[in-house]
Design a protein around this motif. Structure first.
Motif, PDB file in Angstrom:
ATOM      1  N   LEU A   1     -47.876 -27.795  53.983  1.00 56.60           N
ATOM      2  CA  LEU A   1     -46.659 -27.630  53.362  1.00 56.60           C
ATOM      3  C   LEU A   1     -46.816 -27.211  51.620  1.00 56.60           C
ATOM      4  N   VAL A   2     -45.992 -26.278  51.380  1.00 55.84           N
ATOM      5  CA  VAL A   2     -46.139 -26.002  49.895  1.00 55.84           C
ATOM      6  C   VAL A   2     -44.660 -26.390  49.401  1.00 55.84           C
ATOM      7  N   GLU A   3     -44.607 -27.213  48.401  1.00 53.15           N
ATOM      8  CA  GLU A   3     -43.274 -27.740  47.882  1.00 53.15           C
ATOM      9  C   GLU A   3     -43.155 -27.046  46.578  1.00 53.15           C
ATOM     10  N   ILE A   4     -42.134 -26.236  46.289  1.00 54.42           N
ATOM     11  CA  ILE A   4     -42.149 -25.613  44.865  1.00 54.42           C
ATOM     12  C   ILE A   4     -41.313 -26.740  43.980  1.00 54.42           C
ATOM     13  N   ILE A   5     -41.797 -26.926  42.908  1.00 50.90           N
ATOM     14  CA  ILE A   5     -41.456 -28.044  42.043  1.00 50.90           C
ATOM     15  C   ILE A   5     -40.696 -27.547  40.832  1.00 50.90           C
ATOM     16  N   ASN A   6     -40.923 -26.243  40.331  1.00 53.06           N
ATOM     17  CA  ASN A   6     -40.265 -25.688  39.282  1.00 53.06           C
ATOM     18  C   ASN A   6     -40.378 -24.179  39.147  1.00 53.06           C
ATOM     19  N   VAL A   7     -39.222 -23.590  38.702  1.00 54.62           N
ATOM     20  CA  VAL A   7     -39.184 -22.145  38.684  1.00 54.62           C
ATOM     21  C   VAL A   7     -38.687 -21.861  37.228  1.00 54.62           C
ATOM     22  N   VAL A   8     -39.594 -21.113  36.362  1.00 57.16           N
ATOM     23  CA  VAL A   8     -38.803 -20.826  35.106  1.00 57.16           C
ATOM     24  C   VAL A   8     -39.047 -19.076  35.008  1.00 57.16           C
TER      25      VAL A   8
ATOM     26  N   PHE B   1     -46.473 -15.288  49.162  1.00 57.04           N
ATOM     27  CA  PHE B   1     -48.004 -15.656  48.803  1.00 57.04           C
ATOM     28  C   PHE B   1     -48.141 -16.802  49.093  1.00 57.04           C
ATOM     29  N   LEU B   2     -47.399 -17.772  48.665  1.00 58.78           N
ATOM     30  CA  LEU B   2     -47.603 -19.236  48.687  1.00 58.78           C
ATOM     31  C   LEU B   2     -47.823 -19.543  50.128  1.00 58.78           C
ATOM     32  N   GLN B   3     -47.368 -19.390  50.986  1.00 56.87           N
ATOM     33  CA  GLN B   3     -47.334 -19.516  52.537  1.00 56.87           C
ATOM     34  C   GLN B   3     -48.658 -18.877  52.925  1.00 56.87           C
ATOM     35  N   VAL B   4     -49.233 -18.064  52.519  1.00 59.39           N
ATOM     36  CA  VAL B   4     -50.509 -17.300  52.917  1.00 59.39           C
ATOM     37  C   VAL B   4     -51.514 -17.900  52.305  1.00 59.39           C
ATOM     38  N   ALA B   5     -51.716 -17.937  50.960  1.00 59.76           N
ATOM     39  CA  ALA B   5     -52.798 -18.364  50.208  1.00 59.76           C
ATOM     40  C   ALA B   5     -52.576 -19.323  48.952  1.00 59.76           C
ATOM     41  N   PRO B   6     -51.935 -20.503  49.152  1.00 62.45           N
ATOM     42  CA  PRO B   6     -51.328 -21.285  47.966  1.00 62.45           C
ATOM     43  C   PRO B   6     -52.648 -21.742  47.233  1.00 62.45           C
ATOM     44  N   TRP B   7     -53.692 -21.966  47.735  1.00 59.63           N
ATOM     45  CA  TRP B   7     -54.788 -22.374  46.741  1.00 59.63           C
ATOM     46  C   TRP B   7     -55.113 -21.514  45.766  1.00 59.63           C
ATOM     47  N   SER B   8     -55.007 -20.286  46.051  1.00 58.66           N
ATOM     48  CA  SER B   8     -55.281 -19.157  44.849  1.00 58.66           C
ATOM     49  C   SER B   8     -54.487 -19.151  43.553  1.00 58.66           C
ATOM     50  N   GLY B   9     -53.553 -19.840  43.613  1.00 59.16           N
ATOM     51  CA  GLY B   9     -52.826 -20.025  42.036  1.00 59.16           C
ATOM     52  C   GLY B   9     -53.667 -20.860  41.189  1.00 59.16           C
ATOM     53  N   ASN B  10     -53.042 -20.850  39.783  1.00 57.24           N
ATOM     54  CA  ASN B  10     -54.053 -21.666  38.982  1.00 57.24           C
ATOM     55  C   ASN B  10     -53.646 -23.328  38.824  1.00 57.24           C
ATOM     56  N   PRO B  11     -54.661 -24.015  38.762  1.00 62.60           N
ATOM     57  CA  PRO B  11     -54.318 -25.511  38.832  1.00 62.60           C
ATOM     58  C   PRO B  11     -53.680 -25.953  37.521  1.00 62.60           C
TER      59      PRO B  11
END
Length: 75
Positions: A65-72, A22-32
Motif C-alpha cells: 500500500l502507498v498512502e499519500i500524506i500531503n500534496v503541495v 508512478f507511486l503504484q509501480v515504483a514507490p521506492w524510487s521517490g526521495n526519502p
C-alpha cells in the motif's frame, strides 16, 4: 488530503495523476523524506511544471500500500 488535491490548479491535475500511477509501480524510487535515512518508508516526489508540486507518501510494504500524506503546489 482530498482538499489538497481539489485545490490543485487544472494544469497540475494531469501530472498529479501521472505521479499516482508512478507511486503504484515504483514507490521506492521517490526521495526519502529524511535524507539521513534512505530506507525510510516516508518518501517525496515532485511533479508538474518545473517541479512545482510535491507529494509526500508512506509505503506500507507488508500491505502493498502507498498512502499519500500531503500534496503541495507552489507554482
Amino acid at each position: 488530503m482530498d482538499e489538497q488535491i481539489t485545490a490543485l490548479p487544472a494544469r497540475a491535475l494531469g501530472t498529479f495523476r501521472e505521479v499516482t500511477v508512478f507511486l503504484q509501480v515504483a514507490p521506492w524510487s521517490g526521495n526519502p523524506f529524511v535524507r539521513e535515512r534512505p530506507d525510510c518508508p516516508i518518501r517525496t516526489r515532485t511533479f508538474g511544471e518545473k517541479g512545482g508540486g510535491m507529494v509526500t507518501y508512506l509505503i506500507v510494504e507488508y500491505r502493498r500500500l502507498v498512502e499519500i500524506i500531503n500534496v503541495v503546489w507552489c507554482v
